[in-house]
Design a protein around this motif. Structure first.
Motif, PDB file in Angstrom:
ATOM      1  N   ILE A  50       5.764   3.748   7.933  1.00 16.75           N
ATOM      2  CA  ILE A  50       6.828   3.114   7.155  1.00 16.75           C
ATOM      3  C   ILE A  50       7.975   2.821   8.110  1.00 16.75           C
ATOM      4  CG2 ILE A  50       8.243   3.209   5.083  1.00 16.75           C
ATOM      5  CD1 ILE A  50       6.506   5.439   4.026  1.00 16.75           C
ATOM      6  N   ASN A  51       8.315   1.543   8.231  1.00 18.07           N
ATOM      7  CA  ASN A  51       9.320   1.103   9.195  1.00 18.07           C
ATOM      8  C   ASN A  51      10.648   0.842   8.493  1.00 18.07           C
ATOM      9  OD1 ASN A  51      10.833  -0.049  11.214  1.00 18.07           O
ATOM     10  ND2 ASN A  51       9.468  -1.782  11.578  1.00 18.07           N
ATOM     11  N   PHE A  52      11.611   1.751   8.715  1.00 19.31           N
ATOM     12  CA  PHE A  52      12.943   1.636   8.131  1.00 19.31           C
ATOM     13  C   PHE A  52      13.971   1.126   9.138  1.00 19.31           C
ATOM     14  CE2 PHE A  52      10.933   4.880   5.477  1.00 19.31           C
ATOM     15  CZ  PHE A  52      11.365   4.560   4.201  1.00 19.31           C
ATOM     16  N   ARG A  89      -4.949  -7.105   8.262  1.00 13.92           N
ATOM     17  CA  ARG A  89      -4.200  -5.863   8.360  1.00 13.92           C
ATOM     18  C   ARG A  89      -3.613  -5.468   6.998  1.00 13.92           C
ATOM     19  NH1 ARG A  89      -6.780  -4.832  12.511  1.00 13.92           N
ATOM     20  NH2 ARG A  89      -6.080  -5.585  14.543  1.00 13.92           N
ATOM     21  N   ALA A  90      -3.555  -4.150   6.770  1.00  9.62           N
ATOM     22  CA  ALA A  90      -2.992  -3.619   5.513  1.00  9.62           C
ATOM     23  C   ALA A  90      -1.481  -3.490   5.680  1.00  9.62           C
ATOM     24  CB  ALA A  90      -3.622  -2.284   5.163  1.00  9.62           C
ATOM     25  N   ILE A  91      -0.767  -4.582   5.438  1.00 12.21           N
ATOM     26  CA  ILE A  91       0.689  -4.619   5.623  1.00 12.21           C
ATOM     27  C   ILE A  91       1.340  -5.045   4.314  1.00 12.21           C
ATOM     28  CG2 ILE A  91       2.606  -5.576   6.948  1.00 12.21           C
ATOM     29  CD1 ILE A  91       0.604  -6.342   9.130  1.00 12.21           C
ATOM     30  N   VAL A  92       2.265  -4.240   3.832  1.00  8.81           N
ATOM     31  CA  VAL A  92       3.020  -4.595   2.632  1.00  8.81           C
ATOM     32  C   VAL A  92       4.501  -4.603   2.985  1.00  8.81           C
ATOM     33  CG1 VAL A  92       3.618  -4.003   0.270  1.00  8.81           C
ATOM     34  CG2 VAL A  92       1.281  -3.634   1.083  1.00  8.81           C
ATOM     35  N   ASP A  93       5.140  -5.734   2.738  1.00 12.16           N
ATOM     36  CA  ASP A  93       6.580  -5.864   2.933  1.00 12.16           C
ATOM     37  C   ASP A  93       7.287  -5.511   1.623  1.00 12.16           C
ATOM     38  OD1 ASP A  93       6.262  -6.863   5.578  1.00 12.16           O
ATOM     39  OD2 ASP A  93       5.733  -8.806   4.731  1.00 12.16           O
ATOM     40  N   ILE A  94       8.243  -4.595   1.694  1.00 10.18           N
ATOM     41  CA  ILE A  94       8.980  -4.139   0.513  1.00 10.18           C
ATOM     42  C   ILE A  94      10.372  -4.749   0.567  1.00 10.18           C
ATOM     43  CG2 ILE A  94       9.817  -2.148  -0.770  1.00 10.18           C
ATOM     44  CD1 ILE A  94       7.697  -0.457   0.641  1.00 10.18           C
ATOM     45  N   LEU A 120      13.754   9.252   0.883  1.00 10.86           N
ATOM     46  CA  LEU A 120      12.307   9.321   0.692  1.00 10.86           C
ATOM     47  C   LEU A 120      11.732  10.591   1.301  1.00 10.86           C
ATOM     48  CD1 LEU A 120       9.794   7.847  -0.399  1.00 10.86           C
ATOM     49  CD2 LEU A 120       9.531   6.817   1.869  1.00 10.86           C
ATOM     50  N   ILE A 121      12.242  10.997   2.454  1.00 11.10           N
ATOM     51  CA  ILE A 121      11.778  12.239   3.089  1.00 11.10           C
ATOM     52  C   ILE A 121      12.013  13.428   2.158  1.00 11.10           C
ATOM     53  CG2 ILE A 121      12.216  13.858   4.987  1.00 11.10           C
ATOM     54  CD1 ILE A 121      12.959  11.288   6.669  1.00 11.10           C
ATOM     55  N   HIS A 124      10.659   5.986  -4.458  1.00 14.30           N
ATOM     56  CA  HIS A 124       9.563   6.927  -4.208  1.00 14.30           C
ATOM     57  C   HIS A 124       8.332   6.562  -5.039  1.00 14.30           C
ATOM     58  CE1 HIS A 124       7.582  10.965  -5.090  1.00 14.30           C
ATOM     59  NE2 HIS A 124       7.363  10.778  -3.801  1.00 14.30           N
ATOM     60  N   ARG A 125       8.554   6.184  -6.289  1.00 14.83           N
ATOM     61  CA  ARG A 125       7.433   5.751  -7.126  1.00 14.83           C
ATOM     62  C   ARG A 125       6.733   4.533  -6.530  1.00 14.83           C
ATOM     63  NH1 ARG A 125      11.377   6.813 -11.302  1.00 14.83           N
ATOM     64  NH2 ARG A 125      10.754   8.616 -12.563  1.00 14.83           N
ATOM     65  N   LEU A 126       7.533   3.591  -6.036  1.00 14.60           N
ATOM     66  CA  LEU A 126       6.959   2.369  -5.477  1.00 14.60           C
ATOM     67  C   LEU A 126       6.151   2.663  -4.220  1.00 14.60           C
ATOM     68  CD1 LEU A 126       6.627  -0.676  -5.282  1.00 14.60           C
ATOM     69  CD2 LEU A 126       8.872  -0.797  -4.187  1.00 14.60           C
ATOM     70  N   VAL A 127       6.711   3.406  -3.296  1.00 13.82           N
ATOM     71  CA  VAL A 127       6.017   3.732  -2.057  1.00 13.82           C
ATOM     72  C   VAL A 127       4.733   4.517  -2.342  1.00 13.82           C
ATOM     73  CG1 VAL A 127       6.153   5.065   0.081  1.00 13.82           C
ATOM     74  CG2 VAL A 127       8.068   3.621  -0.613  1.00 13.82           C
ATOM     75  N   SER A 128       4.819   5.472  -3.251  1.00 11.59           N
ATOM     76  CA  SER A 128       3.636   6.269  -3.601  1.00 11.59           C
ATOM     77  C   SER A 128       2.548   5.396  -4.208  1.00 11.59           C
ATOM     78  CB  SER A 128       4.023   7.384  -4.579  1.00 11.59           C
ATOM     79  OG  SER A 128       4.945   8.277  -3.990  1.00 11.59           O
TER      80      SER A 128
END
Length: 326
Positions: free
Chosen positions: A69-71, A163-168, A17-18, A217-221
């Motif tokens: 973003i927590n990896f 809170r604005a939290i999305v779990d992927i 992603l970076i 990348h599309r999803l995160v964006s």
């Protein structure tokens, strides 16, 4: 300019992603890891020396970010197995680090890398929006610990609706940066191709959906651009692939040789999952549209890996040719 903190910058999926973000001028990244020197060396190898600040986790709370973003975690089944019950403490500690940060930065968005394993055991059918998590509470086995740790984190996040939290939820992921020593089906195939060996593979029927870095990348964006929400989304591609089709493609494209056996020799750190993928397309509500199928992504990335391997192998010495051309 979107200020993004990447926690766990040594992970494969984070690094992919970076690299994807590095061509976008409106992303200001700050990378955090337990081993900052390793991240700095990796940035140099990627042609990105000095591009992003790199720190250990102790420096995280002292900065202002729009997105975290927590990896942090494990992406290798053998590592998950070796880590054992420590996965609970690790997942909780770094999740709490971000939740504490949100207390003083309530407008910051938090994207948490969860897993399809949060659904628990089963997967005799793919997950859907109506699938319930199944946990063998009276007989919890070590194979379930990873998924339970992710499920616990997701429950904590849903308990903070403000809170604005999305779990992927990542099910399967594959890219050219994959560590070939990891014990995945696809890496077992690539090692066999590399070594010109016959792969011994179990006869069990499975279906997987391999996410490509471009689609991640599309999803995160899409999640960053969409209105803030507290939710969970499942990763998916244009189409999953079953084992027979995957074997056929790897044989046709790359010359894979394999032999079917009764028992599997692979590492099964999170339990058996015949249909480990999701038909839950809630991510589309946030604007996500996948661009590749599992097969498309696998062929593209496997070709890049094998090409790199061929370039790194020692070249045979040239055979001298005499003047007579014999």
């Amino acid at each position: 300019m979107t200020r993004i903190a990447i926690l766990g910058a040594t992970s494969q999926i984070a690094r992919d992603l970076i690299v994807a973000f590095s061509v976008e001028q409106d992303r200001q990244l700050h990378l955090f890891a337990r081993r900052p020197a390793e991240v700095l060396s990796w940035l140099l190898m990627q042609g990105l020396p000095g591009r992003y600040p790199v720190d250990d986790f102790g420096a995280f709370a002292g900065h202002d970010f729009d997105v975290v973003i927590n990896f942090v975690g494990v992406g290798n089944p053998a590592q998950a197995q070796a880590l054992g019950n420590a996965i609970f403490d690790i997942t909780w500690r770094f999740d709490q680090l971000v939740l504490d940060y949100l207390q003083t930065h309530p407008q910051c968005r938090y994207l948490f890398l969860s897993s399809g394993a949060a659904y628990g055991t089963g997967f005799n059918e793919p997950a859907t929006k109506d699938t319930q998590a199944v946990v063998a509470i009276n007989g919890l086995e070590p194979q379930a610990w990873y998924g339970v740790a992710k499920l616990h984190a997701e429950c904590r996040h849903r308990a903070l609706p403000e809170r604005a939290i999305v779990d992927i939820r990542v099910f399967n992921y594959f890219s050219r940066s994959q560590d070939l020593s990891a014990r995945f089906l696809i890496t077992d195939m690539l090692r066999s191709i590399r070594d010109d060996a016959v792969l011994q593979i179990s006869a069990d029927y499975i279906v997987r959906d391999y996410l490509h870095p471009a689609d991640f990348h599309r999803l995160v964006s899409a999640l960053i651009a969409a209105p803030a929400a507290n939710a969970a989304v499942d990763c998916y591609t244009l189409a999953p692939v079953d084992k027979p089709a995957l074997l056929a493609v790897m044989q046709q494209e790359f010359g894979l040789r394999y032999r079917t056996i009764e028992a599997s020799a692979g590492v099964n750190a999170t339990g058996g999952k015949p249909h480990y993928y999701s038909l839950n397309t809630r991510a589309a509500d946030f604007g996500y549209r996948p661009g590749l199928s599992s097969i498309d992504g696998i062929v593209r990335e496997a070709a890049a890996i094998l090409q790199q391997l061929s370039l790194s192998l020692p070249k045979p010495a040239p055979v001298p040719v005499n003047s007579a051309g014999k």
